[in-house]
Design an enzyme around this catalytic site. Structure first.
Site, short mmCIF file in Angstrom:
data_model
loop_
_atom_site.label_atom_id
_atom_site.label_comp_id
_atom_site.label_asym_id
_atom_site.label_seq_id
_atom_site.Cartn_x
_atom_site.Cartn_y
_atom_site.Cartn_z
N GLN A 101 0.83 -1.19 0.00
CA GLN A 101 0.00 0.00 0.00
C GLN A 101 0.87 1.25 0.00
O GLN A 101 1.70 1.44 0.89
CB GLN A 101 -0.94 0.03 1.21
N HIS A 182 -3.33 4.29 -1.53
CA HIS A 182 -4.19 4.60 -0.38
C HIS A 182 -4.83 5.97 -0.61
O HIS A 182 -4.18 7.00 -0.49
CB HIS A 182 -3.35 4.61 0.89
N HIS A 185 -9.53 7.07 4.29
CA HIS A 185 -9.30 7.24 5.73
C HIS A 185 -8.70 8.58 6.14
O HIS A 185 -7.97 8.67 7.12
CB HIS A 185 -8.43 6.09 6.26
N TYR A 187 -6.41 10.51 4.72
CA TYR A 187 -5.02 10.82 4.40
C TYR A 187 -4.95 11.72 3.15
O TYR A 187 -5.98 12.19 2.67
CB TYR A 187 -4.22 9.52 4.25
N ARG A 234 -7.49 1.98 -2.82
CA ARG A 234 -8.42 1.89 -1.69
C ARG A 234 -9.08 3.26 -1.48
O ARG A 234 -8.40 4.27 -1.38
CB ARG A 234 -7.69 1.47 -0.42
N GLY A 323 -9.46 -7.33 8.59
CA GLY A 323 -8.44 -6.59 9.29
C GLY A 323 -8.16 -7.10 10.68
O GLY A 323 -7.24 -7.88 10.91
N ARG A 324 -9.00 -6.70 11.64
CA ARG A 324 -8.77 -7.03 13.04
C ARG A 324 -8.65 -8.54 13.27
O ARG A 324 -7.79 -9.00 14.02
CB ARG A 324 -9.88 -6.44 13.90
#
Length: 364
Positions: A101, A182, A185, A187, A234, A323-324
């Site tokens: 990424q 990316h 989120h 950024y 993404r 993810g988690r």
């Protein structure tokens, strides 16, 4: 529930995934400083998870000015290229595929992380209502408010595009199978997309087309350096994170999806908003995106096996990123396929977990 869809192969650009279980990019902050290079721990970490169809490695900054978190890795130096090579080799030896990424954090940064303690870069000089991780005097991590950024000059855009090109070439030489841009989120690239963080009056601000311009220029630069079938992106449409809320920005979301579809990328990775407190995507929105984007869609955001199977069966996504649960279960793909119990994620092991002042919810 049987996983008839989740455990079938999938062609994604230039590669074929053995299953549709994708590991989401997970910021771990375990890399060397100075140098921002992965360590032997990264070799083990990614190799252990290679049974998934595709691993998307943690957010990796494309230049020194792109850095927003102490302990995050880079992909702009020869040292970093060499350090990533054993990681990709280990994944390939274990039968896996891995993407990198490409990350620019923009205003989600702090002067202490920037060259010469300069202000972070952003579309406009608006401080983010968010925190980041910095290194403490004793070598630990602490959560602190982001510093006020400075607005990028138009003349700096070409430098940014060159940073993305160089990072793409470095990722290819490091042995990655694909790269993911990316643009989610909160950024840098999403900062340009959002009217909350982008108050520019030049060709990169104002209209939807202007605010999307930088994202599409970055995509074109990365594709030009490698090829469209090696590049994914993404996005987090309608999401809330890092001091930005794109709730209600459907027009931008649809414009961006249509433009990305024209570029025939390897995949479109959609981070859904409800995992971070935003509204769940509606069926109508999912249907519209599917109609607008005929290529591979990877869904992400609080998925379990049953939900993943269902979204693929409905045709809204072709693969699902976890993810988690992947942090807690290196053998996640096998456990899902066998119906085995999953280890429960421990918040203290997440992105920035254990940092002094850490109260934020972890990213995917």
């Amino acid at each position: 529930m049987s996983f008839d869809k989740l455990f079938t192969p999938l062609k994604v650009g230039a590669v074929t995934l053995k299953n549709r279980v994708v590991m989401a990019p997970l910021t771990r902050l375990r890399n060397t400083e100075p140098g921002d290079a992965p360590t032997a721990l990264a070799v083990d970490y990614y190799r252990q998870r290679a049974s998934g169809g595709l691993l998307i490695a943690e957010g990796t900054h494309i230049s020194p000015t792109a850095k927003g978190y102490a302990g995050a890795p880079g992909i702009y130096s020869e040292e970093q290229v060499r350090a990533w090579q054993p990681v990709t080799a280990g994944v390939h030896q274990a039968g896996g595929l891995i993407a990198l990424q490409l990350w620019h954090t923009g205003r989600i940064s702090h002067r202490s992380l920037q060259p010469d303690n300069d202000a972070p870069l952003a579309p406009s000089a608006i401080r983010a209502d968010s925190n980041t991780n910095v290194r403490t005097a004793d070598g630990g991590l602490a959560r602190v408010p982001c510093d006020e950024p400075r607005a990028m000059e138009v003349s700096e855009i070409e430098d940014l595009l060159e940073d993305y090109r160089r990072a793409t070439d470095n990722a290819r030489r490091a042995g990655f199978d694909l790269v993911e841009i990316h643009a989610a989120h909160g950024y840098l690239l999403q900062q340009f997309l959002s009217p909350q963080s982008n108050l520019r009056t030049d060709a990169y601000g104002g209209s939807i087309e202007n605010r999307a311009r930088l994202v599409l220029e970055v995509v074109d630069a990365v594709v030009g350096e490698w090829s469209a079938d090696r590049v994914g992106i993404r996005i987090s449409p309608l999401g809330i994170f890092n001091g930005l809320s794109d709730v209600g920005q459907e027009e931008m979301a649809h414009y961006l999806v249509k433009e990305l579809a024209r570029r025939k990328l390897a995949f479109l990775h959609i981070s859904e908003p409800d995992w971070a407190g935003g509204p769940a995507l509606t069926e109508a929105f999912r249907q519209a995106v599917r109609a607008e984007y005929p290529g591979v869609i990877i869904a992400a955001g609080g998925y379990d096996g049953d939900k993943a199977e269902a979204v693929i069966a409905k045709g809204y996504a072709d693969a699902v990123a976890f993810g988690r649960s992947y942090i807690a279960n290196p053998d996640l793909a096998e456990r899902l396929q066998q119906g085995a119990a999953l280890n429960q994620p421990d918040l203290a092991t997440f992105y920035g977990g254990g940092a002094k002042g850490y109260t934020d919810y972890p990213t995917l």
